[in-house]
Design a protein around this motif. Structure first.
Motif, PDB file in Angstrom:
ATOM      1  N   LEU A   1     107.600 -18.837  93.567  1.00 48.26           N
ATOM      2  CA  LEU A   1     108.666 -18.130  94.284  1.00 48.26           C
ATOM      3  C   LEU A   1     108.097 -17.075  95.210  1.00 48.26           C
ATOM      4  O   LEU A   1     108.642 -16.844  96.305  1.00 48.26           O
ATOM      5  CB  LEU A   1     109.638 -17.516  93.287  1.00 48.26           C
ATOM      6  N   THR A   2     107.011 -16.417  94.820  1.00 47.04           N
ATOM      7  CA  THR A   2     106.381 -15.451  95.720  1.00 47.04           C
ATOM      8  C   THR A   2     105.806 -16.150  96.941  1.00 47.04           C
ATOM      9  O   THR A   2     105.962 -15.684  98.082  1.00 47.04           O
ATOM     10  CB  THR A   2     105.268 -14.687  94.989  1.00 47.04           C
TER      11      THR A   2
ATOM     12  N   SER B   1     106.842 -18.940  98.218  1.00 44.70           N
ATOM     13  CA  SER B   1     107.973 -19.362  99.047  1.00 44.70           C
ATOM     14  C   SER B   1     108.530 -18.198  99.855  1.00 44.70           C
ATOM     15  O   SER B   1     108.860 -18.337 101.039  1.00 44.70           O
ATOM     16  CB  SER B   1     109.061 -19.963  98.157  1.00 44.70           C
ATOM     17  N   GLY B   2     108.639 -17.018  99.222  1.00 43.16           N
ATOM     18  CA  GLY B   2     109.170 -15.864  99.936  1.00 43.16           C
ATOM     19  C   GLY B   2     108.254 -15.379 101.035  1.00 43.16           C
ATOM     20  O   GLY B   2     108.711 -15.032 102.139  1.00 43.16           O
TER      21      GLY B   2
ATOM     22  N   ALA C   1     109.694 -10.670 100.886  1.00 38.48           N
ATOM     23  CA  ALA C   1     109.733 -11.709  99.859  1.00 38.48           C
ATOM     24  C   ALA C   1     110.282 -11.212  98.534  1.00 38.48           C
ATOM     25  O   ALA C   1     110.352 -11.992  97.576  1.00 38.48           O
ATOM     26  CB  ALA C   1     108.324 -12.270  99.651  1.00 38.48           C
TER      27      ALA C   1
ATOM     28  N   GLN D   1     112.949 -13.310  96.498  1.00 43.93           N
ATOM     29  CA  GLN D   1     112.389 -14.500  95.873  1.00 43.93           C
ATOM     30  C   GLN D   1     111.474 -14.135  94.713  1.00 43.93           C
ATOM     31  O   GLN D   1     111.418 -14.834  93.704  1.00 43.93           O
ATOM     32  CB  GLN D   1     111.605 -15.305  96.917  1.00 43.93           C
TER      33      GLN D   1
ATOM     34  N   VAL E   1     113.480 -13.618  91.586  1.00 44.08           N
ATOM     35  CA  VAL E   1     113.914 -14.886  91.001  1.00 44.08           C
ATOM     36  C   VAL E   1     112.798 -15.496  90.169  1.00 44.08           C
ATOM     37  O   VAL E   1     113.007 -15.994  89.059  1.00 44.08           O
ATOM     38  CB  VAL E   1     114.376 -15.853  92.107  1.00 44.08           C
ATOM     39  N   GLY E   2     111.572 -15.455  90.698  1.00 41.54           N
ATOM     40  CA  GLY E   2     110.433 -15.943  89.939  1.00 41.54           C
ATOM     41  C   GLY E   2     110.194 -15.144  88.670  1.00 41.54           C
ATOM     42  O   GLY E   2     109.842 -15.705  87.621  1.00 41.54           O
TER      43      GLY E   2
END
Length: 337
Positions: A220-221, A223-224, A255, A258, A261-262
């Motif tokens: 998630l990091t 992706s952000g 980020a 995101q 969320v991770g």
């Protein structure tokens, strides 16, 4: 009155009076109100107290009088909360819990409908907290300590690796295959290997917890960071920003939604890994306490440990949401718990 059903008011009447007339209740129609619902919460617990105290037990259960006093105190507290108008939103749940405890008390303590010792009574659960609270508290502290170290290391590594994957092509070339190979593996599948490679059971468990938290945080990091608009970097470079500034002041803040969320996903996986690690490798903690209780057929102790574990997990997730709402105050309503 017009054909559409609205009221025809005089043209000179003020707007406030018009709203008052349109909100006037229609005669002969009963409108349901939730105003009296909070006042039913206290009596629901009073019924539980009365049933517990006056209905004879089917067996010699401990702490029946103490349980009745606890139900009575809960009813008095809920009645006071209703008088102070602080129970409107939670009144249905308070009523349901009171009636639920009453049904549990009747079905098990008074009539013994469910087989023992697999199904206990409310008295059994209360007795565990009264007599074994020291061991439960010690197990809770061990679980929190193990989780804090493992999850903290995994979350920090996940953020660092995710930033590296999102910012460096060379780093991504070497690390991405390893992430794809090891990351999707369930951490509990590596439990035997971890105990062979790492001599200490506690260190092995912390390593597995770190792995459980690291993978979702990394993905998630990454992706952000990868989704950050390149124009932000260009503007920062124009003003003389270096790579460290680009990471700390541009990439990470952008980020952050995101990343959280991770962190939530990693925390959930860490809970499951924690229980398995304590059952198989670490001779302490709530997972070990549950295994011990099951081995001795002390099912009320096992249910008490499950309740404590549920409160621990819920509290940690709530705390993480509080931190998120604090850091991302501009996106406070974007994610709910």
């Amino acid at each position: 009155m017009s054909g559409s059903g609205s009221l025809d008011l005089p043209a000179g009447r003020p707007r406030q009076d018009r709203q008052a007339v349109t909100r006037r209740p229609v005669l002969g129609r009963t409108v349901p109100s939730r105003a009296l619902l909070p006042w039913a919460a206290g009596p629901a617990w009073f019924i539980a107290a009365l049933v517990t105290w006056r209905w004879p037990d089917a067996d010699d259960f401990p702490d029946t009088n103490q349980l009745a006093a606890l139900f009575l105190a809960a009813g008095l507290g809920l009645t006071a909360a209703a008088a102070l108008r602080r129970l409107s939103a939670r009144a249905p749940w308070a009523i349901a819990l009171g009636l639920g405890f009453t049904a549990w008390e009747i079905a098990q303590a008074k009539l013994l409908w469910l087989p023992r010792p697999f199904f206990g009574t409310p008295q059994d659960l209360l007795d565990v907290f009264l007599t074994d609270w020291k061991r439960l508290g010690d197990s809770l502290l061990h679980s929190l300590g193990l989780l804090a170290v493992g999850y903290g290391i995994g979350a920090a590594l996940g953020v660092a690796i995710g930033v590296g994957l999102g910012r460096s092509l060379r780093f991504r070339y070497w690390v991405r295959p390893l992430i794809r190979l090891i990351g999707p593996l369930p951490p509990v599948a590596l439990l035997p290997l971890a105990f062979v490679l790492i001599p200490s059971g506690r260190l092995a468990s912390e390593a597995l917890l770190a792995l459980a938290a690291c993978f979702p945080t990394t993905i998630l990091t990454w992706s952000g960071v990868a989704a950050v608009d390149p124009a932000y970097y260009d503007v920062a470079r124009t003003m003389g920003a270096r790579n460290r500034f680009l990471v700390l002041r541009v990439a990470l803040p952008a980020a952050m939604p995101q990343i959280f969320v991770g962190l939530f996903m990693g925390l959930g996986v860490s809970f499951a890994t924690l229980v398995v690690a304590e059952m198989l490798g670490v001779k302490s903690g709530l997972g070990f306490y549950m295994q011990w209780a099951q081995g001795w057929a002390a099912y009320p102790n096992m249910y008490a440990a499950l309740l404590v574990m549920s409160l621990m997990c819920t509290g940690l997730v709530t705390l993480l949401f509080k931190v998120r709402d604090r850091v991302l105050s501009w996106q406070k309503d974007g994610l709910k718990w």
